[in-house]
Design a protein around this motif. Structure first.
Motif, PDB file in Angstrom:
ATOM      1  N   SER A 153       3.400   7.276   2.699  1.00  0.00           N
ATOM      2  CA  SER A 153       3.242   6.481   3.502  1.00  0.00           C
ATOM      3  C   SER A 153       3.644   4.998   2.473  1.00  0.00           C
ATOM      4  CB  SER A 153       2.583   5.521   4.321  1.00  0.00           C
ATOM      5  OG  SER A 153       0.894   5.432   3.495  1.00  0.00           O
ATOM      6  N   LYS A 188      -2.044   2.887   8.029  1.00  0.00           N
ATOM      7  CA  LYS A 188      -2.852   3.843   8.598  1.00  0.00           C
ATOM      8  C   LYS A 188      -2.281   4.399  10.281  1.00  0.00           C
ATOM      9  CE  LYS A 188      -4.698  -1.032   9.695  1.00  0.00           C
ATOM     10  NZ  LYS A 188      -5.415  -2.429  10.780  1.00  0.00           N
ATOM     11  N   ARG A 189      -0.764   4.722   9.764  1.00  0.00           N
ATOM     12  CA  ARG A 189      -0.343   5.586  10.309  1.00  0.00           C
ATOM     13  C   ARG A 189      -0.248   7.127   9.972  1.00  0.00           C
ATOM     14  NH1 ARG A 189       5.927   2.377  11.334  1.00  0.00           N
ATOM     15  NH2 ARG A 189       4.476   0.752  12.447  1.00  0.00           N
ATOM     16  N   ASP A 235       3.718   1.041   2.445  1.00  0.00           N
ATOM     17  CA  ASP A 235       2.726  -0.363   3.813  1.00  0.00           C
ATOM     18  C   ASP A 235       3.329   0.071   5.406  1.00  0.00           C
ATOM     19  OD1 ASP A 235       1.527  -2.949   2.964  1.00  0.00           O
ATOM     20  OD2 ASP A 235       3.890  -3.699   3.894  1.00  0.00           O
ATOM     21  N   ALA A 236       2.068   1.040   5.281  1.00  0.00           N
ATOM     22  CA  ALA A 236       2.361   2.187   6.534  1.00  0.00           C
ATOM     23  C   ALA A 236       0.765   2.872   6.362  1.00  0.00           C
ATOM     24  CB  ALA A 236       3.514   2.242   7.245  1.00  0.00           C
ATOM     25  N   GLN A 273       7.818   7.298  10.612  1.00  0.00           N
ATOM     26  CA  GLN A 273       8.103   6.525  11.774  1.00  0.00           C
ATOM     27  C   GLN A 273       8.605   5.008  10.546  1.00  0.00           C
ATOM     28  OE1 GLN A 273       3.475   6.470  11.438  1.00  0.00           O
ATOM     29  NE2 GLN A 273       3.881   7.293  13.832  1.00  0.00           N
ATOM     30  N   GLY A 274       8.881   3.752  11.588  1.00  0.00           N
ATOM     31  CA  GLY A 274       9.541   2.608  10.853  1.00  0.00           C
ATOM     32  C   GLY A 274      10.769   3.174  10.588  1.00  0.00           C
ATOM     33  N   ASN A 331       1.134  -1.062  -0.101  1.00  0.00           N
ATOM     34  CA  ASN A 331      -0.316   0.053  -0.233  1.00  0.00           C
ATOM     35  C   ASN A 331       0.621   0.948   0.477  1.00  0.00           C
ATOM     36  OD1 ASN A 331      -2.702  -0.745   0.282  1.00  0.00           O
ATOM     37  ND2 ASN A 331      -1.921  -1.572   2.149  1.00  0.00           N
ATOM     38  N   GLU A 382      13.076  -1.994   7.330  1.00  0.00           N
ATOM     39  CA  GLU A 382      12.034  -2.653   7.216  1.00  0.00           C
ATOM     40  C   GLU A 382      10.826  -2.430   5.623  1.00  0.00           C
ATOM     41  OE1 GLU A 382       9.824  -0.788  11.056  1.00  0.00           O
ATOM     42  OE2 GLU A 382      10.912  -0.750  12.234  1.00  0.00           O
ATOM     43  N   ARG A 432       8.229  -0.190   5.522  1.00  0.00           N
ATOM     44  CA  ARG A 432       7.093   0.061   5.787  1.00  0.00           C
ATOM     45  C   ARG A 432       7.425   1.364   6.922  1.00  0.00           C
ATOM     46  NH1 ARG A 432       3.587  -3.690   9.319  1.00  0.00           N
ATOM     47  NH2 ARG A 432       2.642  -4.351   7.000  1.00  0.00           N
ATOM     48  N   PHE A 433       7.230   2.221   6.435  1.00  0.00           N
ATOM     49  CA  PHE A 433       7.672   3.475   6.814  1.00  0.00           C
ATOM     50  C   PHE A 433       6.611   4.170   5.952  1.00  0.00           C
ATOM     51  CE2 PHE A 433       9.962   3.504   2.925  1.00  0.00           C
ATOM     52  CZ  PHE A 433       8.743   4.670   2.133  1.00  0.00           C
ATOM     53  N   VAL A 434       7.037   5.807   7.203  1.00  0.00           N
ATOM     54  CA  VAL A 434       5.994   7.094   7.317  1.00  0.00           C
ATOM     55  C   VAL A 434       6.611   7.818   6.448  1.00  0.00           C
ATOM     56  CG1 VAL A 434       4.286   8.990   7.935  1.00  0.00           C
ATOM     57  CG2 VAL A 434       3.670   6.344   8.177  1.00  0.00           C
TER      58      VAL A 434
END
Length: 91
Positions: free
Chosen positions: A68, A73-74, A70-71, A45-46, A28, A50, A52-54
């Protein structure tokens, strides 16, 4: 039109923040604001490691966009913060 764009007393608030989302190879990807206008980038974040980050984009010390990987929701709270900053008069 020019007067509205440059005159602080006539400044009109932004009513919405540009956003998009996509799914590529089960990952995503989402974005709010206009990242290409940023002059600063911070991984909030992230991490890249990983996968996965913002990422948060700034311009002259203000948050103007976030993306984002793969994150998603954040990213939800970032849209409200970006809208808030967009609607404030320049400091």
């Amino acid at each position: 039109m020019r007067r509205t764009a440059v005159s602080a007393p006539d400044r009109r608030p932004h009513l919405w923040v540009p956003m998009f989302w996509s799914v590529q190879f089960a990952i995503n990807i989402r974005s709010v604001g206009v990242p290409t206008l940023g002059d600063q980038l911070v991984i909030a974040q992230g991490s890249f490691n990983e996968a996965r980050f913002v990422a948060v984009y700034g311009y002259r010390g203000r948050v103007i966009a976030a993306a984002s990987f793969d994150a998603g929701k954040r990213l939800a709270t970032m849209s409200a913060q970006i809208t808030d900053f967009a609607n404030r008069a320049d400091p």
